[in-house]
Design an enzyme around this catalytic site. Structure first.
Site, PDB file in Angstrom:
ATOM      1  N   GLY A   1      59.774  19.172  28.161  1.00 16.78           N
ATOM      2  CA  GLY A   1      61.129  19.070  27.739  1.00 16.78           C
ATOM      3  C   GLY A   1      62.180  18.885  28.346  1.00 16.78           C
ATOM      4  O   GLY A   1      63.174  18.870  27.771  1.00 16.78           O
TER       5      GLY A   1
ATOM      6  N   GLY B   1      62.918  16.131  30.107  1.00 18.50           N
ATOM      7  CA  GLY B   1      63.335  14.824  30.579  1.00 18.50           C
ATOM      8  C   GLY B   1      64.405  14.322  29.882  1.00 18.50           C
ATOM      9  O   GLY B   1      64.816  14.575  28.880  1.00 18.50           O
TER      10      GLY B   1
ATOM     11  N   CYS C   1      63.422  12.774  26.539  1.00 21.60           N
ATOM     12  CA  CYS C   1      62.411  13.585  25.881  1.00 21.60           C
ATOM     13  C   CYS C   1      63.134  14.292  24.838  1.00 21.60           C
ATOM     14  O   CYS C   1      64.306  14.817  24.932  1.00 21.60           O
ATOM     15  CB  CYS C   1      61.751  14.751  27.128  1.00 21.60           C
ATOM     16  SG  CYS C   1      60.972  16.041  26.281  1.00 21.60           S
TER      17      CYS C   1
HETATM   18  P1  5GP Z   1      63.766  12.303  33.618  1.00 21.25           P
HETATM   19  O1  5GP Z   1      63.768  12.164  35.216  1.00 21.25           O
HETATM   20  O2  5GP Z   1      64.117  10.998  32.918  1.00 21.25           O
HETATM   21  O3  5GP Z   1      64.716  13.323  33.068  1.00 21.25           O
HETATM   22  O4  5GP Z   1      62.385  12.775  33.072  1.00 21.25           O
HETATM   23  C1  5GP Z   1      61.247  11.873  33.413  1.00 21.25           C
HETATM   24  C2  5GP Z   1      60.037  12.424  32.774  1.00 21.25           C
HETATM   25  O5  5GP Z   1      60.152  12.804  31.365  1.00 21.25           O
HETATM   26  C3  5GP Z   1      58.535  11.857  32.832  1.00 21.25           C
HETATM   27  O6  5GP Z   1      58.051  11.789  34.133  1.00 21.25           O
HETATM   28  C4  5GP Z   1      57.780  12.566  31.876  1.00 21.25           C
HETATM   29  O7  5GP Z   1      57.179  13.736  32.167  1.00 21.25           O
HETATM   30  C5  5GP Z   1      58.869  12.906  30.792  1.00 21.25           C
HETATM   31  N1  5GP Z   1      58.792  11.875  29.480  1.00 21.25           N
HETATM   32  C6  5GP Z   1      58.678  10.524  29.514  1.00 21.25           C
HETATM   33  N2  5GP Z   1      58.724  10.205  28.412  1.00 21.25           N
HETATM   34  C7  5GP Z   1      58.754  11.284  27.369  1.00 21.25           C
HETATM   35  C8  5GP Z   1      58.703  11.377  26.142  1.00 21.25           C
HETATM   36  O8  5GP Z   1      58.804  10.216  25.324  1.00 21.25           O
HETATM   37  N3  5GP Z   1      58.654  12.553  25.584  1.00 21.25           N
HETATM   38  C9  5GP Z   1      58.761  13.480  26.324  1.00 21.25           C
HETATM   39  N4  5GP Z   1      58.482  14.862  25.834  1.00 21.25           N
HETATM   40  N5  5GP Z   1      58.779  13.584  27.545  1.00 21.25           N
HETATM   41  C10 5GP Z   1      58.709  12.299  28.128  1.00 21.25           C
END
Ligand code: 5GP
Length: 345
Positions: A181, A183, A186
């Site tokens: 949760g 991301g 996300c």
């Molecule tokens: P960020 O660095 O962009 O904050 O987080 C990246 C991470 O978000 C990814 O490695 C993955 O674990 C998570 N993530 C990627 N796409 C999605 C999505 O569509 N839904 C959710 N719940 N998490 C995602």
């Protein structure tokens, strides 16, 4: 129903307190680490920052650049066997320390994984990735993958609590990926109401993993280089980044132009964009749990990488850590109600 009243913290609720330091310059700080993994027994050295296995971030082009900085890329699961062969032909041995093969747990994912690993037996890292690492079928699948590949280093996730980190490590994972949760694209917390503030998840999961000789990746939630430093300070062995690596030349997705401004598309792997692209749409029984956004184009990724590594070096210098390895031991977090000065925000 049970209610836990302990406050859990995200990166923006803390700062790292400066400490007396004998370091003269941040150039003295060594960011590389060496780990020997619990099950595979393999030794790995490098700078423990990983590009996320999203199809807009975990590309072969990103891997080439990050490898120059001794960093890793979790290559996304939508490349076919031929793409892998094309990428690996002509690249030296060193690349195998810098890339992971990502896979889901559906039958066709595992068939694809087996094909890629048979064609390229030197590949060392498998990233077994599901949105919800708490389900029994995931643990069963991990056990089977471990049995088939005793010598590969296996990353498994995602989870956010110590008991499940232990379960995954005991079931064959070398490294557990932590984050639900948090991301940037996300929306699980909005759609399902489920999640865990990332810093607390890291602190609790690192404690559980290190007790068993395992490692963790802090996955998601970093908005700035300072957050990457906080994740390491909290005990993360590796930090995985999605949004911070999006929008560059080497990132996936086409370059869009509107009113003279350039953008790149960035979307969650559970967004309707990704599901339409890879699974023929959003199935009736589920909701999209990812956003689709247009990220302003940011040029070559190498500049962003230097900026992030510079920030982590600076954090180490402020607490007197001459190596990244020492950062967590020297970290005292203070809880805060403010972050940056917003005058020019
Ligand atoms: P960020 O660095 O962009 O904050 O987080 C990246 C991470 O978000 C990814 O490695 C993955 O674990 C998570 N993530 C990627 N796409 C999605 C999505 O569509 N839904 C959710 N719940 N998490 C995602």
């Amino acid at each position: 129903m049970r209610l836990e009243t302990d406050l859990k913290l995200g990166f923006k609720e803390v700062m790292i307190r400066p400490k007396r330091s004998t370091l003269k310059t941040r150039a003295q700080v060594a960011l590389d680490r060496t780990f020997t993994f619990l099950h595979s027994g393999r030794e790995w050295s490098g700078v423990p920052v990983i590009a996320s296995n999203m199809d807009t971030v975990g590309t072969f082009d990103v891997a080439d650049v990050l490898a120059r900085f001794d960093m890793m890329t979790a290559i996304h699961k939508h490349y076919g066997e031929e793409d892998w062969t094309r990428f690996l032909a002509g690249r030296g041995e060193g690349i195998y320390q810098r890339i992971m093969v990502s896979t889901g747990i559906a039958e066709q994912d595992l068939v694809r994984l087996n094909r890629i690993l048979s064609a390229h037996p030197d590949l060392q890292f498998i990233c077994l990735d599901v949105a919800n690492g708490y389900v029994e079928v995931f643990v069963d699948c991990l056990r089977r993958v471990r049995e088939s590949y005793p010598e590969k280093t296996i990353v498994a996730g995602n989870v956010v609590t110590g008991e499940m980190v232990e379960e995954l490590l005991l079931s064959g994972a070398d490294i557990v990926k932590v984050g639900i949760g948090s991301g940037s694209v996300c929306i699980t917390r909005v759609k399902a109401g489920v999640g865990y503030p990332q810093l607390s998840a890291v602190i609790e999961c690192a404690d559980a993993a290190h007790g068993l000789g395992g490692r963790i990746i802090s996955d998601g939630g970093c908005v700035s280089a300072g957050d990457v430093a906080k994740a390491f300070g909290g005990g993360a062995d590796f930090v995985m980044l999605g949004g911070m690596f999006a929008g560059h030349d080497e990132s996936g997705g086409e370059l869009l132009e509107r009113e003279g401004q350039h953008y790149k598309l960035f979307y969650g792997m559970s967004s309707s964009t990704a599901m339409e692209m890879h699974s023929g749409g959003v199935a009736d029984y589920r909701a999209s749990e990812g956003k689709t956004v247009e990220v302003p184009y940011r040029g070559p990724i190498a500049e962003t990488v230097k900026d992030i590594l510079g920030g982590v070096r600076s954090a180490c210098t402020y607490v007197g850590a001459s190596a990244l390895r020492e950062l967590t031991k020297r970290t005292t977090f203070i809880r805060v109600l403010e972050q940056n000065n917003p005058v020019f925000a």
